[in-house]
Design an enzyme around this catalytic site. Structure first.
Site, short mmCIF file in Angstrom:
data_model
loop_
_atom_site.label_atom_id
_atom_site.label_comp_id
_atom_site.label_asym_id
_atom_site.label_seq_id
_atom_site.Cartn_x
_atom_site.Cartn_y
_atom_site.Cartn_z
N ARG A 229 -0.58 1.15 -8.43
CA ARG A 229 -0.08 -0.21 -7.87
C ARG A 229 -0.43 -0.77 -9.10
O ARG A 229 -1.21 -1.20 -9.71
CB ARG A 229 -1.07 -0.72 -6.90
CG ARG A 229 -0.66 -0.47 -5.42
CD ARG A 229 0.88 -0.92 -4.98
NE ARG A 229 1.36 -0.46 -3.68
CZ ARG A 229 1.63 0.74 -3.68
NH1 ARG A 229 1.80 1.61 -4.51
NH2 ARG A 229 2.21 1.24 -2.42
N GLU A 258 7.82 -6.28 -9.18
CA GLU A 258 8.87 -5.11 -9.27
C GLU A 258 10.08 -5.57 -8.68
O GLU A 258 10.26 -6.25 -7.71
CB GLU A 258 8.50 -3.76 -8.39
CG GLU A 258 7.21 -3.12 -9.01
CD GLU A 258 6.62 -1.88 -8.21
OE1 GLU A 258 7.18 -1.59 -7.19
OE2 GLU A 258 5.61 -1.44 -8.83
N HIS A 276 8.75 3.27 -9.90
CA HIS A 276 8.05 3.19 -8.65
C HIS A 276 8.42 4.65 -8.07
O HIS A 276 9.00 4.64 -7.16
CB HIS A 276 8.10 2.14 -7.71
CG HIS A 276 7.04 2.32 -6.81
ND1 HIS A 276 6.47 0.92 -6.53
CD2 HIS A 276 6.30 3.20 -6.32
CE1 HIS A 276 5.78 1.29 -5.46
NE2 HIS A 276 5.48 2.45 -5.35
N1 LIG Z 1 3.39 5.29 -7.18
C1 LIG Z 1 3.70 5.67 -5.96
O1 LIG Z 1 4.89 5.89 -5.44
C2 LIG Z 1 2.47 6.03 -5.08
C3 LIG Z 1 1.36 4.96 -5.34
N2 LIG Z 1 0.36 5.25 -4.40
C4 LIG Z 1 -0.89 4.39 -4.74
O2 LIG Z 1 -2.00 5.38 -4.75
C5 LIG Z 1 -2.90 4.92 -4.17
C6 LIG Z 1 -4.18 5.96 -3.74
O3 LIG Z 1 -3.73 6.61 -2.79
P1 LIG Z 1 -4.65 7.84 -2.02
O4 LIG Z 1 -5.03 8.82 -3.16
O5 LIG Z 1 -3.69 8.72 -1.22
O6 LIG Z 1 -5.68 6.96 -1.44
P2 LIG Z 1 -7.20 7.32 -0.79
O7 LIG Z 1 -7.33 6.48 0.00
O8 LIG Z 1 -7.08 8.82 -0.53
O9 LIG Z 1 -7.91 6.95 -2.29
C7 LIG Z 1 -8.38 5.99 -2.86
C8 LIG Z 1 -9.76 6.10 -3.69
O10 LIG Z 1 -9.95 4.88 -4.39
C9 LIG Z 1 -11.28 4.69 -4.14
N3 LIG Z 1 -11.67 3.01 -4.48
C10 LIG Z 1 -11.58 2.39 -3.65
N4 LIG Z 1 -12.08 1.05 -4.27
C11 LIG Z 1 -12.57 1.45 -5.41
C12 LIG Z 1 -13.09 0.80 -6.83
N5 LIG Z 1 -13.43 -0.29 -6.62
N6 LIG Z 1 -13.29 1.71 -7.84
C13 LIG Z 1 -12.91 2.96 -7.68
N7 LIG Z 1 -12.37 3.60 -6.78
C14 LIG Z 1 -12.24 2.75 -5.61
C15 LIG Z 1 -11.66 5.00 -2.69
O11 LIG Z 1 -13.04 5.32 -2.55
C16 LIG Z 1 -10.80 6.15 -2.51
O12 LIG Z 1 -11.51 7.47 -2.89
C17 LIG Z 1 -2.53 4.16 -2.73
O13 LIG Z 1 -3.57 2.86 -2.14
C18 LIG Z 1 -1.20 3.74 -3.43
O14 LIG Z 1 -1.35 2.42 -3.78
C19 LIG Z 1 0.31 6.28 -3.43
C20 LIG Z 1 1.42 7.03 -3.21
C21 LIG Z 1 2.57 6.80 -3.78
O1 LIG Z 2 3.33 5.34 -0.80
C1 LIG Z 2 2.91 4.45 -1.43
O2 LIG Z 2 1.78 3.97 -1.40
C2 LIG Z 2 3.91 4.32 -2.56
O3 LIG Z 2 3.61 3.54 -3.35
C3 LIG Z 2 5.15 4.87 -2.39
O4 LIG Z 2 6.18 3.89 -2.18
P1 LIG Z 2 7.48 3.98 -1.82
O5 LIG Z 2 7.61 4.46 -0.36
O6 LIG Z 2 8.38 5.19 -2.80
O7 LIG Z 2 8.28 2.92 -1.89
#
Ligand SMILES: NC(=O)C1=CN([C@@H]2O[C@H](COP(=O)(O)OP(=O)(O)OC[C@H]3O[C@@H](n4cnc5c(N)ncnc54)[C@H](O)[C@@H]3O)[C@@H](O)[C@H]2O)C=CC1
Ligand SMILES: O=C(O)C(=O)COP(=O)(O)O
Length: 524
Positions: A229, A258, A276
């Site tokens: 993010r 964005e 993104h």
């Molecule tokens: N670029 C994109 O299109 C996408 C971006 N994302 C982003 O990726 C993030 C992570 O996704 P997941 O791995 O599925 O989530 P998740 O919930 O499985 O993992 C997040 C991890 O971050 C850790 N965490 C929380 N606070 C923290 C801190 N202060 N310091 C270090 N670690 C900390 C948590 O303990 C957890 O293990 C989502 O929240 C989303 O914002 C997700 C999918 C697509």
């Molecule tokens: O699943 C997430 O957290 C993502 O960042 C993916 O974003 P999008 O659905 O591709 O706009």
């Protein structure tokens, strides 16, 4: 007939369950284009582009559920949704692999200058010496945030012969060993890694976790990636260290704003970007759209949902009886979480007295939610807390014990980590409220709200006075204060509450008082 607004671009195949349903009418249009009809929709499906704000929710008076076809819900005002009685669901694992693969593609591109070399060749140049890269093999990869995506990245990094360092305040040693990664502090990761990638949600704690100061602690020539993010890596800090030559390269899939049209970051040769795209694969889009479509249909047909982010699934009547204990347990979990400074692997909860007549499994979930919130993010709730605790290797269990505490009802919680444990007791007194009545065996009595300061000290004359004096010098008004001790002249504790959050300067001075053993601030 239910009306559903799909306001971001979603996979047609993924939406099939909704398109096929007889009792549903789907409108696929941007929120701004259906302004006049907003009050007619029962469900809203979004990705990251639509901002589900308090203002939008106020206009959608019929709305019952928001489905986020993806993971991050930072574009949705969860608190406002809860206040409006709107359930929010997401699709937590449908895009994990796609995002991990995208991050890896960015990492390889970054260290081999592939985007820059591509532009050069297409400009009819053949400048091989300008694009000499670095191997991933043998390098240390620092992963900040070891959840679903972080874990998949570690698997791929190991296959590339990389050493994986992980910082996640929530990760237990057992899980780290199982996953073959080295757990470290943020500082250790900063100082050791050759490449750092962030995979946390965007929260108060993670916003700017990499910034001007923390990036300065990294090795000169560091590579940084943010495919999670915008804002987790502070963009001003990035620009500062790109300009002074400390950073070798940056890969960004996400931005603070964005699209990042006016961002100076786009002017740096060593910054590579994508718009993104982490979750933008056919597979991920099919998965997430199908997951939320099915859940929304189930919910509109009166069934409970499995990936709800904000609301418990209890009848109003039962909820009212449980509510005081729900609040007490949540605050107890929150206090323990903030006081324990290491990963926790076990939480035991003992109930005694009249509280055992209620649905205590729900109270336990509230407690686990309160415990996880400071460590994970605001998406943890009573519905998903148990699963998240399990995923993180934290076992928890409740039992009923004979009522000999002296209170009409009492909840005792003990959490254990590798090196320490913490115990807290609480009770609810009708018309008086929730009270914490013991901490680590010390009797005490305080209301668990606001800005608190928990001090362990030696029971000696002058300690309490010195604390009061320092706080006074910093202009801090003590709202309430309780003290407790076991034996005269032995260990003792103080719990103070304030009208505002304490600043580091006053805490540093307090820590220097002789006979103070430890200090914890607690924000509730
Ligand atoms: N670029 C994109 O299109 C996408 C971006 N994302 C982003 O990726 C993030 C992570 O996704 P997941 O791995 O599925 O989530 P998740 O919930 O499985 O993992 C997040 C991890 O971050 C850790 N965490 C929380 N606070 C923290 C801190 N202060 N310091 C270090 N670690 C900390 C948590 O303990 C957890 O293990 C989502 O929240 C989303 O914002 C997700 C999918 C697509
Ligand atoms: O699943 C997430 O957290 C993502 O960042 C993916 O974003 P999008 O659905 O591709 O706009």
């Amino acid at each position: 007939m239910f009306r559903i607004l799909v306001s971001d671009k979603m996979s047609g195949d993924g939406l099939k369950p909704l398109l096929d349903a007889e009792n549903v009418e789907i409108v696929q249009q941007n929120v701004a284009d259906v302004e006049e009809q907003l009050h007619t929709f029962d469900a809203l499906l979004v990705r990251s582009a639509t901002k589900v704000t308090e203002e939008l929710l106020s206009k959608m008076s019929q709305l019952k559920i928001v489905g986020r076809a993806g993971v991050g819900v930072d574009n949705i005002d969860i608190e406002a949704a809860t206040k409006h009685g709107v359930v929010v669901i997401n699709a937590p694992n449908g895009n994990t692999i796609s995002t991990a693969e995208h991050t890896f593609a960015m990492m390889a591109s970054l260290v081999r200058h592939i985007p820059q070399a591509n532009i050069s060749v297409k400009s009819r140049e053949w400048n091989r010496s300008a694009f000499v890269g670095t191997e991933l093999y043998g390098k240390s990869l620092g992963i900040v945030g070891f959840g679903r995506i972080g874990t998949e990245i570690a698997n791929r990094a190991r296959a590339f012969g990389m050493d994986v360092l992980v910082f996640d305040p929530f990760l237990t040693k057992e899980r780290a060993i199982k996953m073959g990664v080295t757990v470290c502090t943020l500082d250790e990761l900063l100082q050791t890694a050759d490449i750092i990638t962030v995979h946390t949600p965007l929260t108060k704690e993670t916003k700017g976790i990499l910034n001007k100061e923390t990036i300065a602690k990294t090795k000169k020539g560091i590579y940084l990636l943010n495919c999670a993010r915008g804002g987790i890596i502070d963009e001003e800090g990035l620009i500062y260290h790109l300009e002074n030559g400390h950073i070798a390269g940056v890969a960004l899939d996400v931005f603070e704003v964005e699209p990042p049209q006016s961002s100076k970051l786009l002017d740096f040769e060593q910054v590579i970007t994508t718009p993104h795209l982490g979750a933008s694969t056919k597979e991920a889009q099919l998965n997430v759209a199908a997951q939320v479509s099915e859940e929304v249909l189930l919910f509109l047909d009166g069934n409970p949902v499995t990936s709800s982010i904000n609301l418990p699934t209890l009848s109003k009547e039962v909820y009212e009886k449980i509510q005081p204990f729900h609040l007490l347990a949540k605050q107890m979990g929150n206090i323990v979480s903030q006081c324990m400074k290491e990963p926790v692997h076990d939480i035991s909860i003992d109930f005694e007295g009249s509280v055992t007549d209620l649905e205590t499994s729900y109270i336990t979930k509230s407690l686990i939610t309160g415990f996880l919130r400071p460590r994970v993010d605001s998406t943890v709730n009573e519905v998903n807390a148990g699963i998240i605790a399990q995923e993180r290797g934290i076992s928890f269990g409740e039992k009923y014990i004979p009522n000999n505490s002296g209170y009409e009802n009492c909840i005792t919680v003990k959490v254990s980590g590798d090196h320490s444990a913490f115990e807290i007791k609480g009770t609810y007194v009708p018309h008086y409220g929730q009270r914490i009545v013991a901490l680590n065996g010390f009797d005490i009595d305080f209301y668990p709200v606001g800005h608190l300061l928990y001090i362990q000290h030696t029971d000696k004359p002058g300690v309490i006075g010195r604390v009061g004096q320092i706080l006074g010098e910093h202009g801090l008004n003590i709202a309430t204060m309780q003290v407790g001790r076991k034996n005269k002249g032995g260990e003792a504790i103080m719990m103070l509450s304030f009208d505002k959050q304490l600043e580091q300067a006053s805490l540093n001075e307090l820590k220097n008082i002789q006979d103070i053993v430890s200090i914890h601030t607690i924000e509730l």
